[in-house]
Write a protein that holds these residues in place. Sequence first.
Motif, PDB file in Angstrom:
ATOM      1  N   GLY A 241       0.814  -1.213   0.000  1.00  0.00           N
ATOM      2  CA  GLY A 241       0.000   0.000   0.000  1.00  0.00           C
ATOM      3  C   GLY A 241       0.843   1.256   0.000  1.00  0.00           C
ATOM      4  N   ASP A 242       1.930   1.241   0.771  1.00  0.00           N
ATOM      5  CA  ASP A 242       2.833   2.398   0.810  1.00  0.00           C
ATOM      6  C   ASP A 242       3.403   2.697  -0.576  1.00  0.00           C
ATOM      7  N   ALA A 243       3.805   1.648  -1.281  1.00  0.00           N
ATOM      8  CA  ALA A 243       4.388   1.833  -2.610  1.00  0.00           C
ATOM      9  C   ALA A 243       3.374   2.448  -3.567  1.00  0.00           C
ATOM     10  N   LEU A 244       2.121   2.069  -3.439  1.00  0.00           N
ATOM     11  CA  LEU A 244       1.079   2.653  -4.279  1.00  0.00           C
ATOM     12  C   LEU A 244       0.861   4.128  -3.964  1.00  0.00           C
ATOM     13  N   VAL A 245       0.783   4.449  -2.683  1.00  0.00           N
ATOM     14  CA  VAL A 245       0.551   5.837  -2.268  1.00  0.00           C
ATOM     15  C   VAL A 245       1.683   6.737  -2.753  1.00  0.00           C
ATOM     16  N   ALA A 246       2.911   6.223  -2.739  1.00  0.00           N
ATOM     17  CA  ALA A 246       4.073   7.028  -3.118  1.00  0.00           C
ATOM     18  C   ALA A 246       4.071   7.425  -4.587  1.00  0.00           C
ATOM     19  N   THR A 247       3.203   6.814  -5.399  1.00  0.00           N
ATOM     20  CA  THR A 247       3.136   7.199  -6.817  1.00  0.00           C
ATOM     21  C   THR A 247       2.357   8.486  -7.036  1.00  0.00           C
ATOM     22  N   LEU A 248       1.648   8.960  -6.018  1.00  0.00           N
ATOM     23  CA  LEU A 248       0.857  10.180  -6.160  1.00  0.00           C
ATOM     24  C   LEU A 248       1.735  11.422  -6.046  1.00  0.00           C
ATOM     25  N   PRO A 249       1.499  12.436  -6.863  1.00  0.00           N
ATOM     26  CA  PRO A 249       2.257  13.681  -6.698  1.00  0.00           C
ATOM     27  C   PRO A 249       2.007  14.353  -5.350  1.00  0.00           C
ATOM     28  N   ARG A 250       0.761  14.265  -4.836  1.00  0.00           N
ATOM     29  CA  ARG A 250       0.423  14.923  -3.577  1.00  0.00           C
ATOM     30  C   ARG A 250      -0.001  13.853  -2.563  1.00  0.00           C
ATOM     31  N   HIS A 251       0.908  13.508  -1.679  1.00  0.00           N
ATOM     32  CA  HIS A 251       0.572  12.530  -0.650  1.00  0.00           C
ATOM     33  C   HIS A 251       1.386  12.801   0.605  1.00  0.00           C
TER      34      HIS A 251
END
Length: 468
Positions: free
Chosen positions: A319-329
């Motif tokens: 889940g962390d790896a997915l979230v890190a793909t967002l420009p704003r997180h």
Amino acid sequence: MTATTAPDRAGAVEATEIPGLLVVRLGVHGDRRGWFKENWQRAKMVAEGFPDFEPVQNNVSFNTQTGVTRGVHAEPWDKYVTVASGRVFGAWVDLRPGETFGRCVTLELGPDRGVFVPRGVGNAFQTLEDSTAYSYLVNDHWSAAARASYTFLNLADETVAIDWPIPLERAELSEADRHHPRLADVRPMPPRPVLVTGAGGQLGRALVEALPGAVAVGRDRLDLADPVSVAAFDFSSFGTIVNAAAYTQVDAAETSEGRRQAWATNVTGVAALVDAARRHRARLVHVSSDYVFDGTRRLHPEDEPFSPLGVYGQTKAAGDALVATLPRHHLLRTSWVVGEGRNFVTTMAGLADRGVSPSVVDDQHGRLTFTGELVRALVHLLATDAPTGTYNVSNAGPTRTWADIAREVFALRGRDPGDVTPVSTEAYGAGKQLAPRPRHSTLDLSRLEATGFVPEDAAEALRRYLTG
């Protein structure tokens, strides 16, 4: 009203007296054939400080004569305005709530200047030449429903007092623009609200108290483990999504059914939130765990590579790896969470009160994180618009073992701390179906502290938690 000037270096970005309203100098290269410019060059302009605002629609307003005047319209998206041909007198009025409400900035625009207009700032212009083409990029698709959420201000408002080069009585205006309200009657455009998922959990409940304007939803309205529930939920109005929903049953995650549930919520569900945040330009705030590490290091920085020991940690790392793909997180990694309801501290307090003398693990090391501290850090990061990325969050103070904390609880309850017997993880787990746990969970808090946040000592927070 404030007149501003454009920066004098091609590509340079300059702030104005309206927060978020930016002026950029565009390099125009010409010869006898005409001219050429890079109107929007993402890599160069973002490097200069221009927002990476992800435009999805380009509109052009062609104005046949001098004196055409349009606005003042505040729209529910960000936009970037430029002039393709001709010249305009531009005026921008902050119509967002706050101390800058009603503040005005004016600037003459030609092909060599552009202006970034953030959501809620009213935009207006008056043409200074015939055949003027006014262009704007926006980061949401126009619709009649979206127009219903515009905020309008009268071009002739006496309070803002825009000094139009061509008096409005001689200008070309639409009937609608002639009848928009004065500033005293304008309702400011509110910011996009916050969505809190997992509102029924101990962290979710604490977030609801700290964010009174947020929209809080539990599994009955948004179940991350159910793709149908996620697909049916309307994320479009939210500017920030705070994900407090997670499958956290560490031991049950090692079973066949628990493994499926953990992946469904912590990975597939998080992937859906990432997709929703990306589509609707929302910031995603996600809470993670020390279980993404194997615990061989005594202090965990944010950039330590993942090394989860069990299924729960594996799903949180994914889940962390997915979230890190967002420009704003903002990804908040935490450990040993204590909030309302049943948890380690309340269990130990109950044992102390009933006269029980427990055996507690003494070779797992870390710090407690009270939900109030986690929420306080989250609110701080949002309020200060801290840089995107991962932040370790826990209470401060020396590293403790679970047995150390149990002894502190016993002392606060008036029991002899010696009534707590320390045992090894192996001895405690004998005969039990337990997931592997990291031996060291202490998180390095220096990045969070660098934002100006001062974590509260865990011992003081524990004392207040038990004694009120």
